[in-house]
Design a protein around this motif. Structure first.
Motif, PDB file in Angstrom:
ATOM      1  N   HIS A 204     -20.070 -73.930  21.159  1.00  0.00           N
ATOM      2  CA  HIS A 204     -19.125 -73.596  22.236  1.00  0.00           C
ATOM      3  C   HIS A 204     -17.773 -74.275  22.028  1.00  0.00           C
ATOM      4  O   HIS A 204     -16.782 -73.878  22.654  1.00  0.00           O
ATOM      5  CB  HIS A 204     -19.728 -73.961  23.589  1.00  0.00           C
ATOM      6  CG  HIS A 204     -20.955 -73.182  23.914  1.00  0.00           C
ATOM      7  ND1 HIS A 204     -20.925 -71.863  24.311  1.00  0.00           N
ATOM      8  CD2 HIS A 204     -22.279 -73.521  23.860  1.00  0.00           C
ATOM      9  CE1 HIS A 204     -22.171 -71.419  24.507  1.00  0.00           C
ATOM     10  NE2 HIS A 204     -22.999 -72.412  24.235  1.00  0.00           N
TER      11      HIS A 204
ATOM     12  N   ARG B 107     -12.278 -73.462  18.851  1.00  0.00           N
ATOM     13  CA  ARG B 107     -11.484 -73.436  20.083  1.00  0.00           C
ATOM     14  C   ARG B 107     -10.680 -74.732  20.176  1.00  0.00           C
ATOM     15  O   ARG B 107     -11.274 -75.814  20.241  1.00  0.00           O
ATOM     16  CB  ARG B 107     -12.386 -73.307  21.320  1.00  0.00           C
ATOM     17  CG  ARG B 107     -13.081 -71.983  21.385  1.00  0.00           C
ATOM     18  CD  ARG B 107     -14.017 -71.864  22.577  1.00  0.00           C
ATOM     19  NE  ARG B 107     -14.864 -70.709  22.353  1.00  0.00           N
ATOM     20  CZ  ARG B 107     -14.512 -69.459  22.661  1.00  0.00           C
ATOM     21  NH1 ARG B 107     -13.376 -69.220  23.271  1.00  0.00           N
ATOM     22  NH2 ARG B 107     -15.323 -68.453  22.374  1.00  0.00           N
TER      23      ARG B 107
ATOM     24  N   GLN C 213     -10.182 -69.884  26.572  1.00  0.00           N
ATOM     25  CA  GLN C 213     -11.044 -68.689  26.576  1.00  0.00           C
ATOM     26  C   GLN C 213     -10.718 -67.806  25.368  1.00  0.00           C
ATOM     27  O   GLN C 213     -10.900 -66.587  25.413  1.00  0.00           O
ATOM     28  CB  GLN C 213     -10.869 -67.879  27.878  1.00  0.00           C
ATOM     29  CG  GLN C 213     -10.758 -68.660  29.167  1.00  0.00           C
ATOM     30  CD  GLN C 213     -11.804 -69.752  29.343  1.00  0.00           C
ATOM     31  OE1 GLN C 213     -12.931 -69.625  28.882  1.00  0.00           O
ATOM     32  NE2 GLN C 213     -11.421 -70.831  30.003  1.00  0.00           N
TER      33      GLN C 213
ATOM     34  N   ASP D 155     -11.900 -63.900  24.633  1.00  0.00           N
ATOM     35  CA  ASP D 155     -13.269 -63.503  24.311  1.00  0.00           C
ATOM     36  C   ASP D 155     -14.234 -64.043  25.358  1.00  0.00           C
ATOM     37  O   ASP D 155     -15.446 -63.926  25.228  1.00  0.00           O
ATOM     38  CB  ASP D 155     -13.673 -63.947  22.907  1.00  0.00           C
ATOM     39  CG  ASP D 155     -13.800 -65.453  22.759  1.00  0.00           C
ATOM     40  OD1 ASP D 155     -13.280 -66.192  23.622  1.00  0.00           O
ATOM     41  OD2 ASP D 155     -14.410 -65.903  21.768  1.00  0.00           O
ATOM     42  N   ARG D 156     -13.673 -64.656  26.397  1.00  0.00           N
ATOM     43  CA  ARG D 156     -14.437 -65.172  27.525  1.00  0.00           C
ATOM     44  C   ARG D 156     -13.721 -64.772  28.815  1.00  0.00           C
ATOM     45  O   ARG D 156     -12.486 -64.747  28.859  1.00  0.00           O
ATOM     46  CB  ARG D 156     -14.470 -66.703  27.526  1.00  0.00           C
ATOM     47  CG  ARG D 156     -15.194 -67.339  26.396  1.00  0.00           C
ATOM     48  CD  ARG D 156     -16.682 -67.419  26.677  1.00  0.00           C
ATOM     49  NE  ARG D 156     -17.335 -68.123  25.584  1.00  0.00           N
ATOM     50  CZ  ARG D 156     -17.644 -67.574  24.418  1.00  0.00           C
ATOM     51  NH1 ARG D 156     -17.349 -66.311  24.199  1.00  0.00           N
ATOM     52  NH2 ARG D 156     -18.253 -68.264  23.478  1.00  0.00           N
TER      53      ARG D 156
ATOM     54  N   VAL E 149     -13.810 -66.189  32.818  1.00  0.00           N
ATOM     55  CA  VAL E 149     -14.328 -67.352  33.539  1.00  0.00           C
ATOM     56  C   VAL E 149     -13.909 -67.306  35.005  1.00  0.00           C
ATOM     57  O   VAL E 149     -12.791 -66.885  35.330  1.00  0.00           O
ATOM     58  CB  VAL E 149     -13.866 -68.673  32.872  1.00  0.00           C
ATOM     59  CG1 VAL E 149     -12.350 -68.828  32.903  1.00  0.00           C
ATOM     60  CG2 VAL E 149     -14.526 -69.877  33.522  1.00  0.00           C
TER      61      VAL E 149
ATOM     62  N   LEU F  86     -19.345 -67.495  33.402  1.00  0.00           N
ATOM     63  CA  LEU F  86     -18.715 -67.069  32.162  1.00  0.00           C
ATOM     64  C   LEU F  86     -19.330 -65.773  31.686  1.00  0.00           C
ATOM     65  O   LEU F  86     -20.517 -65.509  31.920  1.00  0.00           O
ATOM     66  CB  LEU F  86     -18.873 -68.135  31.065  1.00  0.00           C
ATOM     67  CG  LEU F  86     -18.107 -69.428  31.265  1.00  0.00           C
ATOM     68  CD1 LEU F  86     -18.988 -70.475  31.916  1.00  0.00           C
ATOM     69  CD2 LEU F  86     -17.582 -69.973  29.948  1.00  0.00           C
TER      70      LEU F  86
ATOM     71  N   ALA G 232     -18.922 -62.890  28.138  1.00  0.00           N
ATOM     72  CA  ALA G 232     -18.284 -62.574  26.855  1.00  0.00           C
ATOM     73  C   ALA G 232     -17.595 -61.216  26.968  1.00  0.00           C
ATOM     74  O   ALA G 232     -18.209 -60.236  27.395  1.00  0.00           O
ATOM     75  CB  ALA G 232     -19.335 -62.552  25.749  1.00  0.00           C
TER      76      ALA G 232
ATOM     77  N   ASN H 213      -8.312 -68.053  33.321  1.00  0.00           N
ATOM     78  CA  ASN H 213      -8.271 -67.032  32.272  1.00  0.00           C
ATOM     79  C   ASN H 213      -6.907 -66.966  31.587  1.00  0.00           C
ATOM     80  O   ASN H 213      -6.790 -66.324  30.538  1.00  0.00           O
ATOM     81  CB  ASN H 213      -8.634 -65.668  32.856  1.00  0.00           C
ATOM     82  CG  ASN H 213     -10.086 -65.635  33.301  1.00  0.00           C
ATOM     83  OD1 ASN H 213     -10.993 -65.551  32.489  1.00  0.00           O
ATOM     84  ND2 ASN H 213     -10.301 -65.745  34.613  1.00  0.00           N
TER      85      ASN H 213
ATOM     86  N   THR I  74     -16.017 -77.412  28.872  1.00  0.00           N
ATOM     87  CA  THR I  74     -16.902 -76.764  27.904  1.00  0.00           C
ATOM     88  C   THR I  74     -18.367 -76.936  28.321  1.00  0.00           C
ATOM     89  O   THR I  74     -18.735 -77.992  28.838  1.00  0.00           O
ATOM     90  CB  THR I  74     -16.685 -77.414  26.521  1.00  0.00           C
ATOM     91  OG1 THR I  74     -15.289 -77.413  26.224  1.00  0.00           O
ATOM     92  CG2 THR I  74     -17.426 -76.672  25.424  1.00  0.00           C
TER      93      THR I  74
ATOM     94  N   LEU J 210     -23.328 -65.843  24.952  1.00  0.00           N
ATOM     95  CA  LEU J 210     -21.863 -65.769  24.910  1.00  0.00           C
ATOM     96  C   LEU J 210     -21.342 -65.769  23.475  1.00  0.00           C
ATOM     97  O   LEU J 210     -20.222 -65.334  23.203  1.00  0.00           O
ATOM     98  CB  LEU J 210     -21.245 -66.972  25.642  1.00  0.00           C
ATOM     99  CG  LEU J 210     -21.387 -67.034  27.162  1.00  0.00           C
ATOM    100  CD1 LEU J 210     -20.816 -68.344  27.669  1.00  0.00           C
ATOM    101  CD2 LEU J 210     -20.702 -65.854  27.825  1.00  0.00           C
TER     102      LEU J 210
ATOM    103  N   ALA K  63     -20.697 -58.743  23.700  1.00  0.00           N
ATOM    104  CA  ALA K  63     -19.454 -58.828  24.464  1.00  0.00           C
ATOM    105  C   ALA K  63     -19.110 -57.462  25.060  1.00  0.00           C
ATOM    106  O   ALA K  63     -19.291 -56.425  24.424  1.00  0.00           O
ATOM    107  CB  ALA K  63     -18.320 -59.313  23.562  1.00  0.00           C
TER     108      ALA K  63
END
Length: 293
Positions: free
Chosen positions: A46, A50, A116, A126-127, A129, A174, A176, A224, A232, A283, A289
């Motif tokens: 995770h 990032r 994200q 790609d996330r 939240v 969350l 994907a 977002n 995280t 995720l 996704a």
């Protein structure tokens, strides 16, 4: 003398292992490092790729806390860094790619916060939240009600949501997603927050205004935004006790009748990971996704 340990062939200095970081429970820095080492298999996927912000609390949650976004002074040369676009100009941030980097960062005593999006595509979400934040006297129990509504609403759009404790007072949802700009993800999330407030007017508020929030759950969609970060999965938090932002099952959410039911500490995590695995592993599966409607 600072002990040096070898982690996957890297020399990592680990300091002040006996220092009590969480006075309420006596939890030490050595225990913090042990937690991150033992949770690494779940946590690292995770974090990987990032850019990470560190909320550092070297003297415990009651001491000074400060956000470190840029690469900290003294960062070993083997820690991966990357240039990240920002409105005020590009900056270099840390990517926690492996166990050695995780242990180096954990030695700084930090909460991990991530965007994200991944470094290969800054600003492409790609996330998705949602941060559910209860205003007293509301608690995580009310957050659970809102989370279930959001789960079902997202499912109606073909989006599967996963849930974790914030490690503080609330919950994080969350999901994907693919092929969405951060702006598009923000707009969609705001739309759902407004819809939730309309559906659950006594329970939900979608605006940050403090005066609106007592007794309600603030559905914070703003994380977002491309520049924003969220705690995280599996990070420890700088709270009175060593709580974790821990993935939970939807059954646990449905059955939550009191705030203490969803307080998950570092000491709980080994058994949870053994019994449940990484509840947020889906995720990481790009084939699962969903496209935003």
């Amino acid at each position: 003398m600072t002990p040096i340990t070898e982690v996957e062939g890297r020399r990592v200095a680990l300091s002040n292992l006996e220092k009590v970081l969480y006075p309420a429970t006596g939890f030490t820095k050595g225990e913090l490092l042990h937690y991150y080492a033992s949770a690494a298999d779940a946590l690292l996927p995770h974090l990987r790729d990032r850019p990470a912000s560190f909320l550092r609390y070297p003297d415990g949650p009651d001491g000074q806390r400060f956000f470190t976004k840029n690469v900290p002074p003294g960062t070993p040369e083997w820690v991966t860094t990357a240039e990240v676009p920002r409105s005020e100009g590009p900056a270099r941030m840390v990517l926690v790619q492996d166990l050695a980097s995780l242990m180096w960062a954990a030695n700084l005593v930090t909460e991990f916060h991530t965007h994200q999006w991944v470094i290969a595509a800054p600003g492409e979400a790609d996330r998705l939240v949602f941060d559910l934040d209860p205003g007293e006297p509301a608690t995580i129990v009310q957050c659970c009600e809102v989370a279930l509504w959001l789960r079902d609403r997202l499912a109606a759009d073909g989006i599967e949501a996963y849930v974790k404790t914030s490690g503080a007072k609330g919950l994080h949802l969350l999901a994907a997603v693919r092929a969405a700009s951060s702006q598009r993800a923000s707009d969609y999330a705001k739309g759902l927050a407004v819809e939730a407030e309309r559906a659950l007017p006594r329970l939900v508020v979608h605006r940050m205004t403090r005066s609106l929030r007592p007794g309600k759950v603030f559905v914070d969609w703003s994380q977002n935004a491309a520049r924003k970060t969220t705690a995280t999965p599996y990070t420890l938090r700088a709270r009175a006790e060593p709580t974790v932002s821990a993935p939970v099952t939807w059954a646990e959410v449905e059955e939550c009748g009191a705030p203490e039911h969803l307080v998950i500490q570092a000491s709980d995590m080994a058994a949870r990971l053994r019994d449940l695995g990484d509840l947020m592993a889906p995720l990481l599966d790009t084939e699962r996704a969903a496209a935003l409607p």
